[in-house]
Design an enzyme around this catalytic site. Sequence first.
Site, PDB file in Angstrom:
ATOM      1  N   CYS A   5      16.690  -2.268   5.328  1.00  0.00           N
ATOM      2  CA  CYS A   5      15.520  -1.850   4.540  1.00  0.00           C
ATOM      3  C   CYS A   5      15.970  -1.366   3.165  1.00  0.00           C
ATOM      4  CB  CYS A   5      14.762  -0.751   5.283  1.00  0.00           C
ATOM      5  SG  CYS A   5      13.441  -0.020   4.290  1.00  0.00           S
ATOM      6  N   CYS A   8      15.118   2.331   2.502  1.00  0.00           N
ATOM      7  CA  CYS A   8      16.048   3.233   3.193  1.00  0.00           C
ATOM      8  C   CYS A   8      17.340   3.361   2.396  1.00  0.00           C
ATOM      9  CB  CYS A   8      16.350   2.745   4.606  1.00  0.00           C
ATOM     10  SG  CYS A   8      15.066   3.132   5.816  1.00  0.00           S
ATOM     11  N   HIS A  47      12.123   6.093   8.205  1.00  0.00           N
ATOM     12  CA  HIS A  47      11.635   4.711   8.140  1.00  0.00           C
ATOM     13  C   HIS A  47      10.427   4.486   9.054  1.00  0.00           C
ATOM     14  CE1 HIS A  47      11.908   0.344   7.552  1.00  0.00           C
ATOM     15  NE2 HIS A  47      11.558   0.269   8.833  1.00  0.00           N
ATOM     16  N   ASN A  84      -0.583  -0.723   0.735  1.00  0.00           N
ATOM     17  CA  ASN A  84      -0.753  -2.060   1.305  1.00  0.00           C
ATOM     18  C   ASN A  84      -0.204  -2.034   2.729  1.00  0.00           C
ATOM     19  OD1 ASN A  84      -1.742  -3.053  -1.153  1.00  0.00           O
ATOM     20  ND2 ASN A  84       0.323  -3.405  -1.908  1.00  0.00           N
ATOM     21  N   GLY A  90      -0.778  -7.887   1.263  1.00  0.00           N
ATOM     22  CA  GLY A  90       0.118  -7.849   0.114  1.00  0.00           C
ATOM     23  C   GLY A  90       1.329  -6.950   0.285  1.00  0.00           C
ATOM     24  N   HIS A  97       4.931   3.116   1.879  1.00  0.00           N
ATOM     25  CA  HIS A  97       4.952   3.721   0.539  1.00  0.00           C
ATOM     26  C   HIS A  97       3.537   3.759  -0.018  1.00  0.00           C
ATOM     27  CE1 HIS A  97       5.685  -0.621   0.261  1.00  0.00           C
ATOM     28  NE2 HIS A  97       4.986  -0.591  -0.867  1.00  0.00           N
TER      29      HIS A  97
END
Length: 104
Positions: A5, A8, A47, A84, A90, A97
Amino acid sequence: MSEDCIFCKIIRGDFGTEFVYETENTVVFNDINPKAPVHMLVCPKKHYPSLNEVVDKELLGELLQTVQKVTKKIGLKSYRTQINTGKEAGQEVFHLHVHILGQK
Ligand code: 5GP
Ligand code: ZN
């Protein structure tokens, strides 16, 4: 921490990304490809692939409090937030986030 990620890795400090703001469980950094003069991303340090996976009510509150605090810190009174959730909506980075978009 998810090994593959990108957020991360940013949160771990792998790229030396500057944090505009940080709380116990969240960080804020600027979007690499800004869609507005101010474009920041608020992330939980832990995460979560998307909003759908979060059951921690305190963390959900802290994410929005971080929005309040970072916008106050930089003197941004008027702004848009966006989350999103899912590819079809999207979402491109699968670490939760909150986008903050505003004018300078
Ligand atoms: P999404 O489409 O998942 O809601 O938003 C992902 C956002 O992350 C996009 O606005 C994109 O520009 C931003 N982004 C992708 N990779 C990076 C990166 O490596 N660093 C930073 N700062 N932002 C990134
Ligand atoms: Zn992650």
